[in-house]
Write an enzyme that holds these catalytic residues in place. Structure first.
Site, PDB file in Angstrom:
ATOM      1  N   CYS A   1      36.004  34.087  47.498  1.00 14.04           N
ATOM      2  CA  CYS A   1      36.059  34.832  48.307  1.00 14.04           C
ATOM      3  C   CYS A   1      34.845  35.901  48.231  1.00 14.04           C
ATOM      4  O   CYS A   1      34.472  35.928  47.097  1.00 14.04           O
ATOM      5  CB  CYS A   1      37.585  35.644  48.309  1.00 14.04           C
ATOM      6  SG  CYS A   1      37.896  36.694  49.899  1.00 14.04           S
TER       7      CYS A   1
ATOM      8  N   ASP B   1      47.203  41.010  44.999  1.00  8.37           N
ATOM      9  CA  ASP B   1      45.875  41.291  45.242  1.00  8.37           C
ATOM     10  C   ASP B   1      45.482  42.534  44.408  1.00  8.37           C
ATOM     11  O   ASP B   1      46.216  43.168  43.600  1.00  8.37           O
ATOM     12  CB  ASP B   1      45.764  41.344  46.779  1.00  8.37           C
ATOM     13  CG  ASP B   1      44.475  40.853  47.217  1.00  8.37           C
ATOM     14  OD1 ASP B   1      43.414  41.639  47.292  1.00  8.37           O
ATOM     15  OD2 ASP B   1      44.499  39.501  47.755  1.00  8.37           O
TER      16      ASP B   1
ATOM     17  N   TYR C   1      47.126  42.670  52.990  1.00 10.59           N
ATOM     18  CA  TYR C   1      47.043  43.231  54.270  1.00 10.59           C
ATOM     19  C   TYR C   1      48.220  44.130  54.912  1.00 10.59           C
ATOM     20  O   TYR C   1      48.310  44.358  56.098  1.00 10.59           O
ATOM     21  CB  TYR C   1      46.736  41.956  55.213  1.00 10.59           C
ATOM     22  CG  TYR C   1      45.566  41.424  55.163  1.00 10.59           C
ATOM     23  CD1 TYR C   1      44.455  41.688  55.456  1.00 10.59           C
ATOM     24  CD2 TYR C   1      45.525  40.220  54.008  1.00 10.59           C
ATOM     25  CE1 TYR C   1      43.161  41.129  55.077  1.00 10.59           C
ATOM     26  CE2 TYR C   1      44.374  39.656  53.392  1.00 10.59           C
ATOM     27  CZ  TYR C   1      43.260  40.103  53.874  1.00 10.59           C
ATOM     28  OH  TYR C   1      42.036  39.319  53.403  1.00 10.59           O
TER      29      TYR C   1
ATOM     30  N   ASP D   1      37.693  39.461  56.750  1.00  9.65           N
ATOM     31  CA  ASP D   1      39.197  39.804  56.585  1.00  9.65           C
ATOM     32  C   ASP D   1      39.883  39.987  58.019  1.00  9.65           C
ATOM     33  O   ASP D   1      38.953  40.322  58.763  1.00  9.65           O
ATOM     34  CB  ASP D   1      39.301  41.034  55.899  1.00  9.65           C
ATOM     35  CG  ASP D   1      39.182  41.004  54.354  1.00  9.65           C
ATOM     36  OD1 ASP D   1      38.324  39.969  54.102  1.00  9.65           O
ATOM     37  OD2 ASP D   1      39.523  41.950  53.731  1.00  9.65           O
TER      38      ASP D   1
ATOM     39  N   LYS E   1      42.534  34.280  42.959  1.00 10.50           N
ATOM     40  CA  LYS E   1      41.705  34.519  44.111  1.00 10.50           C
ATOM     41  C   LYS E   1      40.498  35.185  43.538  1.00 10.50           C
ATOM     42  O   LYS E   1      40.552  36.313  42.769  1.00 10.50           O
ATOM     43  CB  LYS E   1      42.459  35.179  44.925  1.00 10.50           C
ATOM     44  CG  LYS E   1      41.586  35.938  46.111  1.00 10.50           C
ATOM     45  CD  LYS E   1      42.409  36.599  47.172  1.00 10.50           C
ATOM     46  CE  LYS E   1      41.669  37.320  48.285  1.00 10.50           C
ATOM     47  NZ  LYS E   1      42.552  37.956  49.372  1.00 10.50           N
TER      48      LYS E   1
ATOM     49  N   ASP F   1      37.414  36.977  43.847  1.00  8.04           N
ATOM     50  CA  ASP F   1      36.563  37.816  44.987  1.00  8.04           C
ATOM     51  C   ASP F   1      35.661  38.426  44.649  1.00  8.04           C
ATOM     52  O   ASP F   1      35.036  38.536  43.463  1.00  8.04           O
ATOM     53  CB  ASP F   1      37.746  38.867  45.544  1.00  8.04           C
ATOM     54  CG  ASP F   1      37.492  39.198  46.978  1.00  8.04           C
ATOM     55  OD1 ASP F   1      36.675  38.833  47.388  1.00  8.04           O
ATOM     56  OD2 ASP F   1      38.523  39.785  47.519  1.00  8.04           O
TER      57      ASP F   1
HETATM   58  C1  9PG Z   1      40.753  43.568  47.976  1.00  9.19           C
HETATM   59  C2  9PG Z   1      40.238  42.703  49.404  1.00  9.19           C
HETATM   60  C3  9PG Z   1      41.252  41.665  49.767  1.00  9.19           C
HETATM   61  C4  9PG Z   1      40.445  40.644  50.894  1.00  9.19           C
HETATM   62  C5  9PG Z   1      38.925  40.425  50.402  1.00  9.19           C
HETATM   63  C6  9PG Z   1      38.146  41.746  49.896  1.00  9.19           C
HETATM   64  O1  9PG Z   1      32.477  43.480  53.058  1.00  9.19           O
HETATM   65  N1  9PG Z   1      33.299  44.476  52.430  1.00  9.19           N
HETATM   66  O2  9PG Z   1      32.850  45.693  52.264  1.00  9.19           O
HETATM   67  C7  9PG Z   1      34.393  43.904  52.122  1.00  9.19           C
HETATM   68  C8  9PG Z   1      35.223  44.659  51.584  1.00  9.19           C
HETATM   69  C9  9PG Z   1      36.813  44.403  50.951  1.00  9.19           C
HETATM   70  C10 9PG Z   1      36.948  42.990  51.746  1.00  9.19           C
HETATM   71  C11 9PG Z   1      36.108  42.328  52.209  1.00  9.19           C
HETATM   72  C12 9PG Z   1      34.869  42.797  52.570  1.00  9.19           C
HETATM   73  O3  9PG Z   1      38.315  42.325  51.352  1.00  9.19           O
HETATM   74  O4  9PG Z   1      38.409  39.863  51.363  1.00  9.19           O
HETATM   75  O5  9PG Z   1      41.267  39.676  51.125  1.00  9.19           O
HETATM   76  O6  9PG Z   1      41.160  40.691  48.436  1.00  9.19           O
HETATM   77  O7  9PG Z   1      38.947  42.402  48.970  1.00  9.19           O
HETATM   78  O8  9PG Z   1      39.916  44.565  47.800  1.00  9.19           O
END
Ligand code: 9PG
Length: 493
Positions: free
Chosen positions: A333, A182, A151, A352, A289, A291
């Site tokens: 995630c 990340d 972030y 997020d 993590k 994701d």
């Molecule tokens: C890395 C990020 C971080 C973050 C995660 C995730 O819905 N969406 O399009 C969407 C895209 C990215 C996203 C969340 C939702 O972020 O939550 O902490 O790790 O990936 O790319």
């Protein structure tokens, strides 16, 4: 399908729903309101379950795994499932004249659903959620305090930035347990073993130095994804989840283009996932993590058509656990929530956080509240308070810096209050060098572990979410409500 008909005026009832995966909305709303469905089709697979979308109709609310209806006296009804290991559970509440019709549908092998009428919705929902957690052998380890690169550095993260922040955290005596790298270290989605050009090193170079500073090393992976430009995709086109046209399915558009998902019914894919997690572990990362996990659970054409998508997802997640080891700490995630219980240690329970309060154009006009914003993260993570018996909830990062942020002091305080109330994982991404005395003090407060708080009522809400807790009261609206300023929290109460 199980159905119930309630002789109650829909205009007097509130509904509590939980969306499909980490980023999908959870809400507490008047039943006669309309549940938003994103206008943009590509948000359906990335933010929701495309096979069971929000309805978009006024008076019709859809929820995954659990659902509650709340009468003005605080009593009402709670729907839940005993188990979600092999199946998805779809709930719908529908206003019909002077009645409410509720249905519960199981996708996958049969599971017993529970439907309770109760004088205490809060307590009954907590009890039924805890039963599901017990039945699925939920892992609920001690909360971790995590510094995560996303972030503030986003995809531009470097090895040097990780180490600089770790050194400064040590100098300031900040009580982090984990430093987590990340997205951005890898050459491509799927090519996890090759470093990106800008990272300035390799992910395997980091853990030893972090350990020397006294931190556990954490690594982000999107293990079920493969970009069409990746070596993984070129080498194994037959590993991809496919559409009815037999082409690899596009499962989202996050990195400036479509990407694909692995088919976790393919034995070679399961072997690859075990190897991937074991390799990361071997590099020195006992904290992962994981994701964009929803990718493995999308509807599609699979190598083994006898395996349902909930089971396919679970098998993929289990392969990652097997590779990482029983004592690894796994944070899910972008993941189907109940389907992950018993395999993950922690789970993101909202969208997020971002260094801004709200993106109302996207939320209101495009019907999409799954995007990054402090408001969206609070709204959903608070409305899933009962899920602490499923895993350690991760409501995402605190933001304590003033630079590189549009949040006001009030809004930063509100995010801190949310972390206390949710009582799970603590995280921050602030570059330590950006924090002044005030920022450091707020961060220290955010890293103080607390037990999950409980709501005091579900019959009142300041902004369509669960907002009234014993330790804090939140106002997610844009105007003052009683003593609570807009975007504010009374905390501690
Ligand atoms: C890395 C990020 C971080 C973050 C995660 C995730 O819905 N969406 O399009 C969407 C895209 C990215 C996203 C969340 C939702 O972020 O939550 O902490 O790790 O990936 O790319």
């Amino acid at each position: 399908m199980a159905e119930w008909k309630l002789n109650i005026d829909p205009a007097t009832v509130r509904v509590l729903i939980s969306g499909y995966q980490s980023w999908s909305e959870a809400e507490l709303r008047p039943l006669t309101d309309r549940q938003a469905v994103p206008l943009m089709q590509w948000r359906h697979e990335q933010g929701h379950d495309p096979a069971f979308l929000p309805s978009g109709e006024a008076g019709v609310w859809r929820s995954h795994s659990v659902l509650a209806l709340v009468r003005p006296d605080g009593g009402g009804w709670v729907g839940a499932a005993r188990d979600a290991t092999h199946s998805f559970i779809h709930w719908e509440a529908r206003a019909e004249g002077q009645t409410v019709r509720v249905s519960g549908t199981v996708e996958g092998p049969a599971v017993e659903l529970t439907w309770d009428e109760t004088g205490d919705v809060i307590g009954t929902l907590e009890r039924r959620a805890a039963e599901l957690g017990q039945n699925m052998h939920a892992r609920t380890p001690a909360p971790q305090r995590v510094w995560c690169s996303w972030y503030s550095y986003y995809r531009d993260v470097t090895l040097d930035a990780m180490l600089e922040n770790a050194r400064l955290a040590r100098e300031h005596g900040l009580p982090f347990d984990v430093f987590q790298l990340d997205d951005g270290f890898q050459a491509d989605l799927g090519d996890w073993f090759t470093a990106s050009d800008h990272f300035g090193g390799h992910a395997r170079d980091l853990p030893a130095e972090l350990n020397e500073l006294g931190f556990t090393a954490g690594l982000w992976l999107a293990p079920f994804l493969a970009s069409p430009t990746s070596q993984l995709f070129r080498d194994h086109p037959d590993w991809m989840l496919r559409g009815k046209d037999d082409l690899p399915l596009a499962v989202g558009h996050n990195w400036g283009g479509a990407y694909h998902a692995l088919d976790t019914t393919h034995p070679e894919v399961l072997a690859w996932l075990r190897e991937l997690a074991a390799t990361a572990r071997g590099w020195g990362y006992p904290y992962l993590k994981l994701d964009f996990l929803y990718g493995a659970a999308l509807p599609g054409v699979r190598h083994d058509p006898s395996v349902g998508r909930a089971q396919a997802y679970r098998n993929g997640l289990q392969a990652l656990r097997d590779g990482a080891g029983e004592d690894a700490f796994l944070l899910g995630c972008g993941a189907p929530l109940a389907s992950s219980v018993g395999i993950v240690d922690a789970m993101r329970t909202g969208p997020d956080v971002a260094p801004l309060w709200d993106e109302d154009s996207r939320r209101i006009w495009l019907g999409d509240a799954t995007g990054p914003s402090a408001r969206n993260a609070l709204h959903t993570a608070l409305s899933r308070w009962y899920q602490h018996s499923w895993y350690q909830p991760d409501p995402d990062v605190a933001i304590c810096r003033r630079e590189l942020s549009l949040l006001t002091a009030t809004e930063r305080h509100t995010v801190a209050a949310m972390l206390d109330v949710v009582g799970g994982l603590r995280a921050s991404s602030d570059p330590i060098a950006m924090l002044d005395e005030e920022g450091l003090a707020l961060l220290r407060r955010c890293l103080e572990i607390s037990a999950p708080d409980r709501p005091t009522t579900l019959t009142e809400s300041f902004g369509g979410a669960v907002t009234h807790f014993s330790r804090a009261r939140f106002n997610l609206t844009d105007s003052r409500v009683g003593d609570v300023p807009p975007h504010g929290a009374q905390w501690p109460l």
